[in-house]
Design a protein around this motif. Structure first.
Motif, mmCIF file in Angstrom:
data_model
loop_
_atom_site.group_PDB
_atom_site.id
_atom_site.type_symbol
_atom_site.label_atom_id
_atom_site.label_comp_id
_atom_site.label_asym_id
_atom_site.label_seq_id
_atom_site.Cartn_x
_atom_site.Cartn_y
_atom_site.Cartn_z
ATOM 1 N N ALA A 8 -53.953 34.453 -13.328
ATOM 2 C CA ALA A 8 -53.258 35.547 -13.876
ATOM 3 C C ALA A 8 -52.420 34.791 -14.506
ATOM 4 N N HIS A 9 -52.180 34.058 -16.124
ATOM 5 C CA HIS A 9 -51.363 33.985 -17.248
ATOM 6 C C HIS A 9 -51.693 33.969 -18.280
ATOM 7 N N PRO A 10 -50.520 34.724 -19.149
ATOM 8 C CA PRO A 10 -51.115 34.390 -20.836
ATOM 9 C C PRO A 10 -51.215 33.130 -20.642
ATOM 10 N N LYS A 13 -52.056 27.383 -21.411
ATOM 11 C CA LYS A 13 -51.249 25.728 -21.108
ATOM 12 C C LYS A 13 -49.952 25.726 -20.481
ATOM 13 N N SER A 14 -50.201 26.533 -20.065
ATOM 14 C CA SER A 14 -48.790 27.129 -18.620
ATOM 15 C C SER A 14 -49.163 26.071 -17.388
ATOM 16 N N LEU A 15 -47.827 25.910 -16.595
ATOM 17 C CA LEU A 15 -48.057 24.885 -15.575
ATOM 18 C C LEU A 15 -49.146 25.761 -14.873
ATOM 19 N N ASN A 16 -49.385 27.161 -14.418
ATOM 20 C CA ASN A 16 -50.538 27.590 -13.720
ATOM 21 C C ASN A 16 -51.976 27.285 -14.436
ATOM 22 N N GLY A 17 -51.786 27.106 -15.034
ATOM 23 C CA GLY A 17 -52.683 27.089 -16.006
ATOM 24 C C GLY A 17 -53.118 25.526 -15.830
ATOM 25 N N PRO A 99 -48.030 32.588 -11.357
ATOM 26 C CA PRO A 99 -46.307 32.788 -11.315
ATOM 27 C C PRO A 99 -46.425 33.400 -10.542
ATOM 28 N N ILE A 100 -45.419 33.613 -9.485
ATOM 29 C CA ILE A 100 -44.350 34.877 -9.188
ATOM 30 C C ILE A 100 -43.015 35.056 -10.116
ATOM 31 N N TRP A 101 -43.707 36.677 -10.131
ATOM 32 C CA TRP A 101 -43.149 37.568 -10.867
ATOM 33 C C TRP A 101 -42.588 38.395 -10.335
ATOM 34 N N TYR A 102 -41.089 38.458 -10.408
ATOM 35 C CA TYR A 102 -40.313 39.428 -9.788
ATOM 36 C C TYR A 102 -40.949 39.883 -8.155
ATOM 37 N N GLY A 103 -40.601 38.337 -7.816
ATOM 38 C CA GLY A 103 -41.380 38.245 -6.059
ATOM 39 C C GLY A 103 -42.793 38.679 -5.317
ATOM 40 N N GLY A 104 -43.628 38.719 -6.442
ATOM 41 C CA GLY A 104 -44.844 38.739 -6.006
ATOM 42 C C GLY A 104 -45.882 38.435 -7.448
ATOM 43 N N PHE A 145 -49.069 28.637 -5.869
ATOM 44 C CA PHE A 145 -48.560 29.714 -6.284
ATOM 45 C C PHE A 145 -47.398 29.195 -6.731
ATOM 46 N N THR A 146 -46.516 29.634 -8.333
ATOM 47 C CA THR A 146 -45.446 29.545 -8.561
ATOM 48 C C THR A 146 -44.297 29.215 -8.538
ATOM 49 N N THR A 147 -42.951 29.195 -8.582
ATOM 50 C CA THR A 147 -42.083 29.806 -8.060
ATOM 51 C C THR A 147 -41.203 29.364 -9.023
ATOM 52 N N GLY A 148 -39.798 30.193 -9.596
ATOM 53 C CA GLY A 148 -38.795 30.142 -10.193
ATOM 54 C C GLY A 148 -37.834 29.333 -9.336
ATOM 55 N N GLY A 149 -37.492 29.988 -8.793
ATOM 56 C CA GLY A 149 -36.601 29.818 -7.505
ATOM 57 C C GLY A 149 -37.219 28.141 -6.970
ATOM 58 N N PRO A 150 -35.593 28.315 -6.337
ATOM 59 C CA PRO A 150 -35.831 26.801 -5.356
ATOM 60 C C PRO A 150 -36.344 27.346 -3.806
ATOM 61 N N ASN A 153 -34.735 28.723 -1.079
ATOM 62 C CA ASN A 153 -34.378 29.968 -1.275
ATOM 63 C C ASN A 153 -35.203 30.803 -0.812
ATOM 64 N N TYR A 154 -36.581 30.870 -0.635
ATOM 65 C CA TYR A 154 -37.859 31.378 -0.116
ATOM 66 C C TYR A 154 -37.387 30.938 1.456
ATOM 67 N N TYR A 155 -37.556 29.262 2.431
ATOM 68 C CA TYR A 155 -37.713 29.440 3.502
ATOM 69 C C TYR A 155 -35.706 29.832 4.269
ATOM 70 N N GLY A 189 -39.494 25.905 -7.448
ATOM 71 C CA GLY A 189 -38.545 25.406 -8.938
ATOM 72 C C GLY A 189 -39.607 25.143 -9.808
ATOM 73 N N VAL A 190 -39.507 25.319 -10.200
ATOM 74 C CA VAL A 190 -40.733 25.003 -11.578
ATOM 75 C C VAL A 190 -39.799 24.466 -13.012
ATOM 76 N N ILE A 191 -39.116 25.152 -13.235
ATOM 77 C CA ILE A 191 -37.437 25.928 -14.788
ATOM 78 C C ILE A 191 -38.305 24.383 -15.078
HETATM 79 C C1 LIG Z 1 -41.034 38.175 -15.679
HETATM 80 C C2 LIG Z 1 -40.583 37.134 -14.785
HETATM 81 C C3 LIG Z 1 -40.438 37.130 -13.427
HETATM 82 C C4 LIG Z 1 -39.904 36.452 -12.531
HETATM 83 N N1 LIG Z 1 -39.776 36.440 -11.393
HETATM 84 C C5 LIG Z 1 -39.650 35.379 -10.637
HETATM 85 C C6 LIG Z 1 -38.908 35.852 -8.849
HETATM 86 O O1 LIG Z 1 -38.948 37.223 -8.568
HETATM 87 N N2 LIG Z 1 -39.166 35.123 -8.257
HETATM 88 C C7 LIG Z 1 -38.674 33.180 -8.727
HETATM 89 O O2 LIG Z 1 -38.826 32.479 -8.337
HETATM 90 N N3 LIG Z 1 -38.681 32.838 -10.260
HETATM 91 C C8 LIG Z 1 -38.740 34.454 -10.528
HETATM 92 N N4 LIG Z 1 -39.884 33.826 -12.129
HETATM 93 C C9 LIG Z 1 -40.391 32.212 -12.351
HETATM 94 C C10 LIG Z 1 -41.332 32.168 -12.934
HETATM 95 O O3 LIG Z 1 -41.881 32.057 -11.146
HETATM 96 C C11 LIG Z 1 -41.445 30.851 -13.648
HETATM 97 O O4 LIG Z 1 -40.988 30.809 -14.766
HETATM 98 C C12 LIG Z 1 -42.758 30.098 -12.898
HETATM 99 O O5 LIG Z 1 -43.411 30.014 -11.780
HETATM 100 C C13 LIG Z 1 -43.070 29.323 -14.456
HETATM 101 O O6 LIG Z 1 -44.873 28.820 -14.197
HETATM 102 P P1 LIG Z 1 -45.301 28.751 -15.600
HETATM 103 O O7 LIG Z 1 -44.887 27.358 -16.037
HETATM 104 O O8 LIG Z 1 -46.768 28.371 -15.225
HETATM 105 O O9 LIG Z 1 -45.160 29.834 -16.423
HETATM 106 C C14 LIG Z 1 -39.772 34.530 -13.364
HETATM 107 C C15 LIG Z 1 -40.498 34.674 -14.168
HETATM 108 C C16 LIG Z 1 -40.981 36.107 -15.033
HETATM 109 C C17 LIG Z 1 -41.602 36.008 -16.196
#
Ligand SMILES: Cc1cc2nc3c(=O)[nH]c(=O)nc-3n(C[C@H](O)[C@H](O)[C@H](O)COP(=O)(O)O)c2cc1C
Length: 212
Positions: A8-10, A13-17, A99-104, A145-150, A153-155, A189-191
């Motif tokens: 699931a990624h739109p 070419k994303s990291l998830n891809g 990717p984790i989006w809004y916690g899931g 899965f990948t997370t934006g947060g470090p 935060n998750y541990y 923390g993939v940002i």
């Molecule tokens: C709609 C949306 C919600 C997100 N919610 C979270 C979140 O709840 N926790 C988190 O750690 N990162 C969150 N992120 C960051 C994504 O997890 C992060 O951009 C993604 O893992 C990067 O992978 P990608 O490069 O393949 O898109 C969110 C990003 C988007 C677009």
């Protein structure tokens, strides 16, 4: 081994891809059969509704769980659901890449689970077909899965940093259907992730997949 990757990624070419591609190539190199359900690519319908059922048990009040049980008994799920169910029957292992989006999971993947892991197909609590009697018994599932947060935060509430404790609700649901749930693969923390660090994660994932 037959492996289904639900992706699931739109953006392919994303990291998830890229992580999904690492899984496809590594698993194939090791002689596994691989199918991918690219949910955005397929424009998979996320919302469970009346159209999921071709032969309604009750055409009056819509009761989703009862219609799922009836559709499982009468082979009457909509074709997009049935196609995914056929892939699940074929698979020994299902990998969820997201990717984790809004916690899931992204909504499109959550919708896939609601529609495809239908009652009567993946489990049947009315008949006690849950956990070790679940209809998915013998199959494995893994979250990647990948997370934006470090990572910290998750541990915060998981002092032993066991990744198996990271997604308790999803994990519990998979176990409910009888899946053996493997330890997840997580990139935190993939940002700000550099290409060099991404490559290190890919190597770690290749190693994990080869050890499955
Ligand atoms: C709609 C949306 C919600 C997100 N919610 C979270 C979140 O709840 N926790 C988190 O750690 N990162 C969150 N992120 C960051 C994504 O997890 C992060 O951009 C993604 O893992 C990067 O992978 P990608 O490069 O393949 O898109 C969110 C990003 C988007 C677009």
């Amino acid at each position: 081994m037959n492996v289904l990757i639900v992706f699931a990624h739109p953006e392919p070419k994303s990291l998830n891809g890229a992580v999904k591609d690492v899984a496809v190539s590594t698993l194939k190199e090791d002689g596994n059969q691989v199918k991918v359900s690219d949910l955005y690519g397929m424009e998979f319908k996320a919302a469970l509704d009346q159209d999921d059922f071709l032969n309604r048990e009750n055409s009056g009040r819509f009761n989703p769980i009862m219609e799922q049980l009836h559709a499982a008994q009468t082979d009457s799920f909509a074709s997009d659901i049935q196609e995914e169910m056929d892939k699940i029957k074929w698979a020994d292992l299902i990998i969820f890449q997201f990717p984790i989006w809004y916690g899931g999971m992204p909504a499109i993947m959550k919708g896939w689970t609601e529609r495809v892991f239908a009652s009567g197909f993946s489990s049947d609590m009315f008949q006690g077909k849950i956990y070790d009697k679940g209809l998915m018994k013998g199959k494995k599932a893994m979250l990647s899965f990948t997370t934006g947060g470090p990572e910290e935060n998750y541990y915060m509430d998981i002092p032993d940093k066991d990744p198996a404790k990271l997604a308790p609700v999803i994990t519990e649901n998979l176990k409910f259907s009888g899946f053996e749930v493997l330890k997840p693969f997580v990139i935190f923390g993939v940002i700000m992730l550099s290409e060099e660090d991404a490559e290190k994660h890919f190597e770690e994932y290749r190693k994990l997949l080869r050890e499955l």
